[in-house]
Design a protein around this motif. Structure first.
Motif, PDB file in Angstrom:
ATOM      1  N   ALA A  50       0.779  -0.647   0.246  1.00 32.99           N
ATOM      2  CA  ALA A  50       0.334   0.249  -0.544  1.00 32.99           C
ATOM      3  C   ALA A  50       0.702   1.126   0.048  1.00 32.99           C
ATOM      4  O   ALA A  50       0.239   2.323  -0.313  1.00 32.99           O
ATOM      5  N   ALA A  51       2.049   0.909   0.292  1.00 36.06           N
ATOM      6  CA  ALA A  51       3.199   2.285   0.008  1.00 36.06           C
ATOM      7  C   ALA A  51       3.322   2.917  -0.869  1.00 36.06           C
ATOM      8  O   ALA A  51       2.909   2.471  -1.849  1.00 36.06           O
ATOM      9  N   ARG A  52       3.218   5.078  -0.911  1.00 36.88           N
ATOM     10  CA  ARG A  52       3.765   4.960  -2.896  1.00 36.88           C
ATOM     11  C   ARG A  52       4.755   5.853  -2.234  1.00 36.88           C
ATOM     12  O   ARG A  52       5.414   5.996  -3.871  1.00 36.88           O
ATOM     13  N   THR A  53       5.165   5.962  -1.062  1.00 38.04           N
ATOM     14  CA  THR A  53       6.403   7.175  -1.244  1.00 38.04           C
ATOM     15  C   THR A  53       7.359   6.230  -0.546  1.00 38.04           C
ATOM     16  O   THR A  53       7.349   5.472   0.916  1.00 38.04           O
ATOM     17  N   TYR A  54       8.775   6.909  -0.697  1.00 37.98           N
ATOM     18  CA  TYR A  54       9.719   6.069   0.728  1.00 37.98           C
ATOM     19  C   TYR A  54       9.848   6.371   1.493  1.00 37.98           C
ATOM     20  O   TYR A  54      10.021   5.120   2.737  1.00 37.98           O
ATOM     21  N   ALA A  55       9.252   7.412   2.270  1.00 36.99           N
ATOM     22  CA  ALA A  55       8.929   7.885   3.825  1.00 36.99           C
ATOM     23  C   ALA A  55       7.471   6.702   4.455  1.00 36.99           C
ATOM     24  O   ALA A  55       7.469   6.280   5.602  1.00 36.99           O
ATOM     25  N   ASP A  56       6.721   5.978   3.311  1.00 39.29           N
ATOM     26  CA  ASP A  56       6.499   4.849   3.812  1.00 39.29           C
ATOM     27  C   ASP A  56       6.567   3.721   4.216  1.00 39.29           C
ATOM     28  O   ASP A  56       6.077   2.977   4.742  1.00 39.29           O
ATOM     29  N   LEU A  57       7.993   3.501   3.810  1.00 36.74           N
ATOM     30  CA  LEU A  57       8.407   1.822   3.432  1.00 36.74           C
ATOM     31  C   LEU A  57       9.289   2.422   5.203  1.00 36.74           C
ATOM     32  O   LEU A  57       9.720   1.275   5.211  1.00 36.74           O
ATOM     33  N   VAL A  58       9.352   3.182   5.440  1.00 40.70           N
ATOM     34  CA  VAL A  58      11.085   2.932   6.482  1.00 40.70           C
ATOM     35  C   VAL A  58      10.308   2.666   7.657  1.00 40.70           C
ATOM     36  O   VAL A  58      11.218   2.217   8.750  1.00 40.70           O
ATOM     37  N   PRO A  59       8.638   3.095   8.375  1.00 38.44           N
ATOM     38  CA  PRO A  59       8.620   2.180   9.756  1.00 38.44           C
ATOM     39  C   PRO A  59       8.585   0.795   9.549  1.00 38.44           C
ATOM     40  O   PRO A  59       8.670   0.030  10.469  1.00 38.44           O
ATOM     41  N   ILE A  60       8.309   0.169   7.870  1.00 39.61           N
ATOM     42  CA  ILE A  60       8.229  -0.910   8.123  1.00 39.61           C
ATOM     43  C   ILE A  60       8.884  -1.899   8.722  1.00 39.61           C
ATOM     44  O   ILE A  60       8.778  -3.565   9.078  1.00 39.61           O
ATOM     45  N   THR A  61      10.242  -2.016   8.189  1.00 42.23           N
ATOM     46  CA  THR A  61      11.441  -2.005   8.062  1.00 42.23           C
ATOM     47  C   THR A  61      12.308  -1.544   9.243  1.00 42.23           C
ATOM     48  O   THR A  61      14.039  -2.232   9.820  1.00 42.23           O
ATOM     49  N   LEU A  62      11.786  -0.530   9.887  1.00 43.00           N
ATOM     50  CA  LEU A  62      12.755  -0.038  10.935  1.00 43.00           C
ATOM     51  C   LEU A  62      13.111  -0.807  12.050  1.00 43.00           C
ATOM     52  O   LEU A  62      14.363  -0.936  12.389  1.00 43.00           O
ATOM     53  N   ASP A  63      13.124  -1.365  12.632  1.00 45.05           N
ATOM     54  CA  ASP A  63      13.365  -3.068  13.214  1.00 45.05           C
ATOM     55  C   ASP A  63      14.035  -4.070  13.121  1.00 45.05           C
ATOM     56  O   ASP A  63      14.399  -4.397  13.786  1.00 45.05           O
ATOM     57  N   LEU A  64      14.732  -4.133  11.693  1.00 43.57           N
ATOM     58  CA  LEU A  64      15.257  -5.007  11.376  1.00 43.57           C
ATOM     59  C   LEU A  64      16.458  -4.667  11.547  1.00 43.57           C
ATOM     60  O   LEU A  64      16.677  -3.935  10.809  1.00 43.57           O
ATOM     61  N   PRO A  65      17.225  -6.240  11.787  1.00 47.34           N
ATOM     62  CA  PRO A  65      18.961  -5.649  11.269  1.00 47.34           C
ATOM     63  C   PRO A  65      19.197  -5.504  10.165  1.00 47.34           C
ATOM     64  O   PRO A  65      18.274  -5.365   9.424  1.00 47.34           O
TER      65      PRO A  65
END
Length: 219
Positions: A50-65
């Motif tokens: 559902a993401a449209r911009t790079y900012a939308d993707l940031v929280p999705i992988t923020l806590d991954l290695p």
């Protein structure tokens, strides 16, 4: 129609299907390693596509290695973190918890204005991987013989304006310092606590890398 501001902010550039697939692959790898469960995998995949911009993707992988970062889509470097503020988010939400609970966590969008009334009930709002419908959001929590626990990450500024009546409004607490910049969202928390409590704690999202802390900037 765009006013031209988004073009000046690399985090607001549109992503491609290829970018979404790269993030999805990182998520599936994390699930295979047991870092996230399959329910959370489904939630994050839904947010990814559902993401449209790079900012939308940031929280999705923020806590991954960090080792998965090589597979993630890249954007032009900026001096500060990409803004978690997204366009088209909800303007207002109202919730009522009577002898029950309200829970919001993971990747979700905090509306510009959110009201939660707790009567002998509780609310658990985890904003650490959340997106925001506005640069400054207002969360009003009224707790009567109930309470609310709010968690924010180091990059979120918190302004407490609540009133305690035989109760308390406190925070942000914790051992994690604020790490704020020009893109940091502002969460203004209002309301009252009557024989109840509303507390805010600052901590990193599970699995998020540690970093140098900075004091909360004055407003």
């Amino acid at each position: 129609m765009s006013d031209g501001k988004d073009a000046q902010d690399p985090s607001q550039l549109r992503i491609s299907d290829s970018d979404r697939h790269k993030v999805a692959e990182v998520l599936r790898e994390a699930a295979g390693e047991g870092r996230i469960d399959f329910e959370e995998l489904d939630q994050r995949l839904e947010a990814t596509y559902a993401a449209r911009t790079y900012a939308d993707l940031v929280p999705i992988t923020l806590d991954l290695p960090v080792h998965g970062a090589a597979n993630l889509p890249t954007q032009p470097a900026t001096a500060s973190m990409p803004s978690p503020v997204v366009a088209g988010g909800p303007a207002e939400e109202r919730h009522l918890a009577i002898m029950s609970g309200l829970e919001r966590k993971g990747v979700w969008t905090v509306p510009a204005r959110m009201t939660v009334n707790c009567f002998m009930g509780g609310a658990d709002l985890d904003l650490r991987r959340a997106q925001f419908a506005a640069q400054e959001v207002v969360i009003t929590i009224n707790a009567v013989m109930g309470g609310a626990d709010i968690k924010v990450n180091p990059h979120t500024e918190v302004i407490m304006e609540g009133t305690g009546i035989m109760g308390g409004y406190s925070g942000p607490s914790g051992h994690t310092d604020a790490e704020l910049d020009a893109n940091s969202p502002v969460v203004r928390i209002r309301g009252f606590a009557l024989m109840g409590g509303v507390s805010v704690s600052r901590r990193r999202a599970p699995g998020a890398p540690s970093g140098p802390g900075r004091e909360l900037r004055p407003r």
